[in-house]
Design a protein around this motif. Structure first.
Motif, PDB file in Angstrom:
ATOM      1  N   SER A 167      77.801  15.540  22.652  1.00  0.00           N
ATOM      2  CA  SER A 167      78.044  14.257  21.997  1.00  0.00           C
ATOM      3  C   SER A 167      79.208  13.508  22.628  1.00  0.00           C
ATOM      4  O   SER A 167      79.231  12.291  22.587  1.00  0.00           O
ATOM      5  N   PHE A 168      80.174  14.234  23.175  1.00  0.00           N
ATOM      6  CA  PHE A 168      81.203  13.545  23.963  1.00  0.00           C
ATOM      7  C   PHE A 168      81.661  14.457  25.104  1.00  0.00           C
ATOM      8  O   PHE A 168      81.663  15.668  24.962  1.00  0.00           O
ATOM      9  N   GLU A 220      89.474  21.972  19.765  1.00  0.00           N
ATOM     10  CA  GLU A 220      89.950  20.876  20.637  1.00  0.00           C
ATOM     11  C   GLU A 220      91.480  20.798  20.590  1.00  0.00           C
ATOM     12  O   GLU A 220      92.074  19.800  20.163  1.00  0.00           O
ATOM     13  N   GLU A 264      76.524  11.540  24.164  1.00  0.00           N
ATOM     14  CA  GLU A 264      75.211  11.695  23.517  1.00  0.00           C
ATOM     15  C   GLU A 264      74.115  12.076  24.515  1.00  0.00           C
ATOM     16  O   GLU A 264      73.086  11.403  24.609  1.00  0.00           O
ATOM     17  N   ASP A 312      80.970  20.848  12.741  1.00  0.00           N
ATOM     18  CA  ASP A 312      79.933  20.236  13.577  1.00  0.00           C
ATOM     19  C   ASP A 312      79.844  20.881  14.955  1.00  0.00           C
ATOM     20  O   ASP A 312      79.072  20.431  15.800  1.00  0.00           O
ATOM     21  N   TYR A 323      82.708  21.294  16.910  1.00  0.00           N
ATOM     22  CA  TYR A 323      83.774  20.763  17.762  1.00  0.00           C
ATOM     23  C   TYR A 323      85.107  21.490  17.595  1.00  0.00           C
ATOM     24  O   TYR A 323      86.158  20.964  17.972  1.00  0.00           O
ATOM     25  N   LYS A 371      76.693  21.065  16.935  1.00  0.00           N
ATOM     26  CA  LYS A 371      76.032  22.296  16.516  1.00  0.00           C
ATOM     27  C   LYS A 371      74.603  22.036  16.048  1.00  0.00           C
ATOM     28  O   LYS A 371      73.698  22.821  16.336  1.00  0.00           O
ATOM     29  N   ASN A 410      88.045  21.014  13.248  1.00  0.00           N
ATOM     30  CA  ASN A 410      86.815  20.284  12.893  1.00  0.00           C
ATOM     31  C   ASN A 410      86.321  20.693  11.500  1.00  0.00           C
ATOM     32  O   ASN A 410      85.189  21.148  11.326  1.00  0.00           O
ATOM     33  N   ASN A 460      91.612  17.992  14.591  1.00  0.00           N
ATOM     34  CA  ASN A 460      91.198  18.174  15.985  1.00  0.00           C
ATOM     35  C   ASN A 460      91.006  19.652  16.319  1.00  0.00           C
ATOM     36  O   ASN A 460      90.084  20.028  17.041  1.00  0.00           O
TER      37      ASN A 460
END
Lengths: 400, 400
Positions: free
Chosen positions: B162-163, B242, B171, B237, B239, B156, A326, A323
């Motif tokens: 995407s979320f 997080e 998306e 990607d 993300y 990216k 990534n 998380n």
């Protein structure tokens, strides 16, 4: 925000870039270098001539070719140009002579007592190994660097091993002392073993061409090396990657660091052996861990339960890291290789529960390709780093 | 391992580097540029002439000087060259016109309903704000870029959101749609709000000149932006960061992501308001959080206990991040600014319990300097990024 480079900077950069191709990728034709480096043929020829004259590479006709004018193949001078790499773990020390191109040419190792740290004895043994290996080399070989992987925190500012609870080391100027004992007139760079193992897997192992990876290293404790966007996460003082001390179970088992429920406390060697009821027999270390995994494999219920519990916490830790970072790849090395292989179902199930969908879908879990040699291979890369950044200057100094 | 740069690459690099000095550091004399960039005076003069001719900077005599031949001062053309920056949060959207040099020249904002996501309405409102601000500009101004900060994960590969569970978005080709509605012929770059806020604090806030920092952003959820060795951790990607979904309390409160005991679940707005007994009155958002912190300050025991519990989990999360990253600085932004100020004792006490000694000693905890504008300022930097990498080309295109 400095200004762009001078012509001399560019030549140095290009020499280093070409040597890096040969060092990491192995023999490569001039034609391939031309296309990979985006330089014209005459520039590539000039660069390889310089590196050949310096004795860092040699050029040969390819073995077989149907073409009338085959492109010469550039090879690293692996048997001539080498570094010394060292690895100091809790239970084991190792030394290797590693040739340009990453070939381990020679290697020595010995057990060590994890309960005491004797700097004199340790550096004495390692320097002795280096002398033995050096005596076996030809006269025209040249040592261009030395570096050590150490199971502990290495302060970036001065390279001192500032903490190493699993070695019983604290504020030890290890590199300085080992350099003195080696007597080669070369400094010894020092890095954290898990950080260097991560770099090794990234350069030559399962993580080649992967820009975002997490390497988890289990020995007595648990360390980590994190590569993000192609860069190792070193941290402000050099202590980045201490993922073993992420708390996964607040109020859980006491950890050597003074906290409770750290990943290391829930997943480390001691907990696995205790849970499997194998402390009384006095066995410890990698072989003892392997025995638990093998016993579980044979159907030993106590071993299975111990491994399953450890796998759950390992999976939760990995989910947190997935998380946060990534990554494309998570690599299990050291004793975590065996633990992961014995508890992959638990690890994956925790990942499914706790990692975010988009991050989870793309991540691959793998075991170390370099195995127990990973820290040693990483130390060799650290030792070669300055050769690759300025090939001619380094070689001139080493020869002179 | 590409080859070194060409002369044209170097000129482009130097123009960008000079413009970056002026953009981030403000007015600076030619003499200072000469020393900071390591270039000679005539090169600096040639570069500033090019940038002046392009209308990106102007040169002026310094206000006061005792010297006969004072060095000219180079200033960004802040009122002429600008970008549009947007911020889409759960409860609030904002748009700003930001001049070169990072000056917010104009700004609009509106509330939004966090329970539904309407792409048309959202991009319509933001594009309307941009048109209003554009009508107020002089004729010689030029818009060179646009970017948006969004509370969600941005892929990216294609810039799609995407979320974004706290926006109810999934998306969504947000940048593409906003670019179409703006009709400026410019693409709209999109980034995660906490990532961009981290970059903003790093460029213009409390983290200037800090190479290793962690920015924690609280809104409805908790996001993060991590800068390690000067690089944002983007992840494979896009993300990365997080940190709100790091599990700090296994088996704890249910989180929107499907897991339990995530930092976001234990520390987020909903938990604080629930624990403080303030859900029944239907209030939520930043003001409701501020009211709890103020009530605790006035001696309200229920509010104090809620804040203390949240501070404990926040502190554990920060300790984990300090162990993993060894940062120099941790920054609390968004609602975490208030929560940290109201629970600093708990945060520090957890840090003392769970962070390793060497990492803990050096880390500083601070609140955001840019406050609620941090994501917007970060979006402006993202919009300026390509101007700084190739100033003349971008300006030529923008001028048509």
């Amino acid at each position: 925000m400095r200004a762009g480079p001078s012509q001399e900077d560019i030549r140095r950069h290009n020499l280093g870039a070409l040597l890096r191709h040969v060092h990491l990728g192995g023999p490569i034709s001039r034609a391939e270098l031309t296309s990979k480096m985006g330089l014209n043929r005459s520039t590539i020829m000039a660069l390889t001539s310089d590196l050949t004259a310096a004795g860092l590479v040699r050029e040969e006709l390819p073995r077989e070719t149907g073409r009338a004018w085959p492109s010469l193949v550039v090879r690293p001078e692996s048997s001539r140009v080498y570094v010394f790499a060292f690895d100091v773990g809790p239970d084991r020390i190792a030394a290797a002579r590693v040739g340009l191109g990453g070939v381990i040419l020679d290697r020595r190792e010995a057990a060590r007592d994890r309960d005491r740290f004797d700097l004199d004895e340790l550096t004495g043994t390692l320097a002795g190994f280096a002398r033995q290996m050096r005596r076996k080399t030809r006269n025209d070989t040249v040592c261009v660097g030395a570096a050590a992987a150490v199971s502990g925190g290495v302060r970036k500012a001065d390279g001192v091993v500032s903490f190493g609870p699993n070695l019983q080391a604290e504020e030890v100027p290890f590199g300085e002392e080992l350099a003195r004992r080696l007597g080669l007139g070369l400094p010894v760079s020092v890095g954290n073993d898990a950080n260097l193992a991560a770099l090794a897997e990234h350069s030559r192992g399962v993580g080649v061409a992967v820009r975002d990876l997490i390497y988890l290293h289990g020995d007595v404790g648990i360390g980590g090396g994190i590569i993000s966007g192609g860069h190792l996460i070193g941290g402000h003082d050099g202590y980045g990657g201490e993922i073993g001390h992420m708390v996964v179970n607040p109020g859980g088992r006491a950890c050597g660091c003074g906290s409770h429920g750290c990943l290391e406390a829930e997943v480390g060697e001691r907990t696995l052996l205790e849970s499997a009821g194998r402390v009384a027999d006095g066995r410890r270390g990698r072989d003892a861990v392997r025995e638990v995994v093998e016993a579980a494999d044979r159907g030993d219920i106590v071993a299975q339960e111990a491994l399953s519990r450890v796998g759950d916490w390992l999976g939760l830790g990995v989910a947190n890291l997935v998380n946060i970072f990534n990554p494309e790849l998570v690599i299990f090395g050291g004793i975590l290789r065996e633990i992961y292989l014995g508890s992959a179902a638990q690890v994956r199930s925790q990942l499914a529960l706790h990692a975010m969908a988009h991050q989870r879908e793309r991540v691959r879990l793998r075991t170390s390709a370099l195995g127990d040699s990973a820290p040693l291979v990483g130390a060799a890369e650290l030792a070669f780093a300055h050769v690759l950044s300025d090939p001619l200057e380094v070689l001139a100094r080493a020869n002179g």
